[in-house]
Design a protein around this motif. Structure first.
Motif, mmCIF file in Angstrom:
data_model
loop_
_atom_site.group_PDB
_atom_site.id
_atom_site.type_symbol
_atom_site.label_atom_id
_atom_site.label_comp_id
_atom_site.label_asym_id
_atom_site.label_seq_id
_atom_site.Cartn_x
_atom_site.Cartn_y
_atom_site.Cartn_z
ATOM 1 N N GLY A 39 0.792 -1.218 0.000
ATOM 2 C CA GLY A 39 0.000 0.000 0.000
ATOM 3 C C GLY A 39 0.827 1.272 0.000
ATOM 4 N N ASP A 40 2.079 1.171 0.376
ATOM 5 C CA ASP A 40 2.935 2.355 0.413
ATOM 6 C C ASP A 40 3.633 2.625 -0.920
ATOM 7 N N ILE A 41 3.431 1.761 -1.921
ATOM 8 C CA ILE A 41 4.072 1.935 -3.224
ATOM 9 C C ILE A 41 3.015 2.256 -4.266
ATOM 10 N N ASP A 42 3.176 3.388 -4.924
ATOM 11 C CA ASP A 42 2.277 3.803 -5.991
ATOM 12 C C ASP A 42 2.856 3.297 -7.317
ATOM 13 N N PRO A 43 2.070 2.549 -8.093
ATOM 14 C CA PRO A 43 2.583 2.057 -9.383
ATOM 15 C C PRO A 43 3.072 3.186 -10.293
ATOM 16 N N LYS A 44 2.477 4.367 -10.175
ATOM 17 C CA LYS A 44 2.922 5.503 -10.988
ATOM 18 C C LYS A 44 4.362 5.873 -10.673
ATOM 19 N N ASP A 45 4.783 5.654 -9.434
ATOM 20 C CA ASP A 45 6.162 5.930 -9.039
ATOM 21 C C ASP A 45 7.092 4.778 -9.415
ATOM 22 N N ALA A 46 6.569 3.562 -9.372
ATOM 23 C CA ALA A 46 7.391 2.379 -9.616
ATOM 24 C C ALA A 46 7.708 2.173 -11.092
ATOM 25 N N LEU A 47 6.739 2.428 -11.957
ATOM 26 C CA LEU A 47 6.927 2.115 -13.380
ATOM 27 C C LEU A 47 8.108 2.830 -14.036
ATOM 28 N N PRO A 48 8.313 4.118 -13.829
ATOM 29 C CA PRO A 48 9.486 4.743 -14.466
ATOM 30 C C PRO A 48 10.811 4.095 -14.051
ATOM 31 N N THR A 49 10.911 3.687 -12.785
ATOM 32 C CA THR A 49 12.132 3.032 -12.321
ATOM 33 C C THR A 49 12.304 1.672 -12.989
ATOM 34 N N LEU A 50 11.215 0.906 -13.081
ATOM 35 C CA LEU A 50 11.297 -0.413 -13.716
ATOM 36 C C LEU A 50 11.570 -0.302 -15.212
ATOM 37 N N ILE A 51 10.991 0.695 -15.845
ATOM 38 C CA ILE A 51 11.260 0.918 -17.270
ATOM 39 C C ILE A 51 12.729 1.238 -17.485
ATOM 40 N N SER A 52 13.274 2.104 -16.640
ATOM 41 C CA SER A 52 14.697 2.452 -16.753
ATOM 42 C C SER A 52 15.583 1.239 -16.497
ATOM 43 N N ALA A 53 15.186 0.417 -15.547
ATOM 44 C CA ALA A 53 16.017 -0.730 -15.169
ATOM 45 C C ALA A 53 15.973 -1.859 -16.190
ATOM 46 N N TYR A 54 14.829 -2.074 -16.820
ATOM 47 C CA TYR A 54 14.680 -3.243 -17.683
ATOM 48 C C TYR A 54 14.349 -2.901 -19.135
ATOM 49 N N ALA A 55 13.345 -2.093 -19.342
ATOM 50 C CA ALA A 55 12.833 -1.865 -20.696
ATOM 51 C C ALA A 55 13.817 -1.128 -21.589
ATOM 52 N N ARG A 56 14.599 -0.253 -21.025
ATOM 53 C CA ARG A 56 15.556 0.499 -21.847
ATOM 54 C C ARG A 56 16.625 -0.415 -22.457
ATOM 55 N N SER A 57 17.012 -1.442 -21.705
ATOM 56 C CA SER A 57 18.057 -2.344 -22.217
ATOM 57 C C SER A 57 17.484 -3.451 -23.106
ATOM 58 N N GLU A 58 16.168 -3.712 -23.001
ATOM 59 C CA GLU A 58 15.535 -4.744 -23.833
ATOM 60 C C GLU A 58 14.224 -4.209 -24.408
ATOM 61 N N PRO A 59 14.320 -3.233 -25.321
ATOM 62 C CA PRO A 59 13.105 -2.580 -25.833
ATOM 63 C C PRO A 59 12.190 -3.496 -26.637
ATOM 64 N N ASP A 60 12.700 -4.596 -27.179
ATOM 65 C CA ASP A 60 11.873 -5.494 -27.989
ATOM 66 C C ASP A 60 11.190 -6.598 -27.173
ATOM 67 N N HIS A 61 11.456 -6.647 -25.897
ATOM 68 C CA HIS A 61 10.845 -7.667 -25.041
ATOM 69 C C HIS A 61 9.380 -7.306 -24.809
#
Length: 89
Positions: A39-61
């Protein structure tokens, strides 16, 4: 705040390790991830961090696309009013 805080079960990280995973499976994992956030984690705050950590290095996944779509959907304005707002007095 690190990606581990925003992915405490490691669901997003593990999805990137699954060979041959498709978009439907990624959406299912994303839903499980969103429902398991504390409950203390807002997905709006989490998604940019996860995108930076994973999606940027594997954009076709497929999970990269799901994360990006999730962020867009959470930022999109919601329709308000419904049929009552359109009624004439």
């Amino acid at each position: 705040m690190g990606k581990d805080r925003f992915d405490p079960k490691g669901l997003i990280a593990e999805s990137y390790k699954i060979e041959g995973i498709g978009a439907p499976e990624c959406r299912s994992i994303f839903l499980d991830w969103a429902l398991s956030l504390g409950g203390d984690i807002d997905p709006k705050d989490a998604l940019p961090t996860l995108i930076s950590a994973y999606a940027r290095s594997e954009p076709d996944h497929p999970m990269s696309a799901v994360l990006e779509q999730g962020l867009v959907q959470m930022q999109a304005p919601k329709r308000r009013g419904g049929w009552r707002a359109r009624q004439r007095n």
